[in-house]
Design a protein around this motif. Structure first.
Motif, PDB file in Angstrom:
ATOM      1  N   GLN A 108      28.401  55.665  34.031  1.00  0.00           N
ATOM      2  CA  GLN A 108      27.168  55.015  34.467  1.00  0.00           C
ATOM      3  C   GLN A 108      26.232  56.035  35.111  1.00  0.00           C
ATOM      4  OE1 GLN A 108      28.831  52.029  37.012  1.00  0.00           O
ATOM      5  NE2 GLN A 108      28.862  53.352  38.804  1.00  0.00           N
ATOM      6  N   ARG A 144      26.438  51.915  31.193  1.00  0.00           N
ATOM      7  CA  ARG A 144      25.313  51.209  31.788  1.00  0.00           C
ATOM      8  C   ARG A 144      24.423  52.173  32.562  1.00  0.00           C
ATOM      9  NH1 ARG A 144      29.376  48.991  34.586  1.00  0.00           N
ATOM     10  NH2 ARG A 144      29.648  49.729  36.699  1.00  0.00           N
ATOM     11  N   GLU A 183      20.276  46.334  35.192  1.00  0.00           N
ATOM     12  CA  GLU A 183      21.241  47.103  34.414  1.00  0.00           C
ATOM     13  C   GLU A 183      20.881  47.020  32.944  1.00  0.00           C
ATOM     14  OE1 GLU A 183      25.340  46.132  35.015  1.00  0.00           O
ATOM     15  OE2 GLU A 183      25.353  47.031  37.012  1.00  0.00           O
ATOM     16  N   THR A 185      22.382  48.064  29.197  1.00  0.00           N
ATOM     17  CA  THR A 185      23.562  48.472  28.440  1.00  0.00           C
ATOM     18  C   THR A 185      23.167  48.539  26.968  1.00  0.00           C
ATOM     19  OG1 THR A 185      24.318  46.221  28.005  1.00  0.00           O
ATOM     20  CG2 THR A 185      25.067  47.240  30.076  1.00  0.00           C
TER      21      THR A 185
END
Length: 192
Positions: A108, A144, A183, A185
């Motif tokens: 991340q 992410r 977030e 993704t």
């Protein structure tokens, strides 16, 4: 399988040649060099550029020597801890973007952007941030990318919704201001 250290070292080795292309032929992201200091300093001193970035408010009177120290730190950490990039449009530096807090072990990172107010509302922030986020997800293998913005930054919130990040999660900052955390993704990224 490539280890985090190998991925970071591979990026770090590209420091002086790294260029992140966008979908616009005249918009590119690249690592900073020492002579970018005055441009970065001037952008940070203009409160119209930093109004939604409270962490930069203390930098309004930052001496150029500290800006150069920051550039050297970002260059030293390039590929291992961050991917701090300047945004160039038509050959002129207009802002900063990229990925920060690269967490290779948890796949991340964080992303953000600051552009000079003179180029707002032209789609440049979306394209530059999209390039950074896609690079993190597709090339670096991050699961992410987290982005945050103040609640009253209506333009950035709209940009993040357009990118597929939804409405974000509200939270109160330590300074008492409300922000939203988003977030992105591979599953929710929207490329429009």
């Amino acid at each position: 399988m490539t280890t985090e250290d190998e991925r970071g070292a591979r990026l770090a080795a590209q420091l002086d040649s790294f260029r992140l292309e966008t979908r616009l032929p005249n918009l590119v992201l690249r690592p900073p060099v020492s002579n970018d200091g005055p441009n970065m300093q001037a952008r940070t001193r203009d409160m119209r550029n930093t109004q939604f970035l409270p962490h930069l408010h203390a930098k309004v009177s930052q001496p150029l020597s500290e800006v150069h120290e920051w550039i050297e730190l970002m260059r030293r950490d390039f590929g291992t801890r961050c991917l701090f990039l300047l945004v160039e449009f038509d050959g002129q530096v207009i802002g900063e973007s990229g990925l920060g807090f690269l967490d290779w072990s948890h796949s991340q990172a964080e992303a953000g952007i600051m552009l000079s107010h003179q180029v707002w509302r032209r789609g440049l922030a979306y394209e530059a941030l999209l390039a950074s986020v896609r690079f993190g997800l597709e090339q670096l293998g991050m699961d992410r990318i987290t982005l945050g913005t103040l609640e009253d930054n209506v333009g950035m919130r709209a940009l993040l919704r357009r990118m597929g990040a939804g409405e974000g999660t509200p939270r109160v900052r330590t300074d008492g201001r409300l922000e939203r955390v988003y977030e992105v993704t591979s599953q929710n990224l929207a490329v429009v």
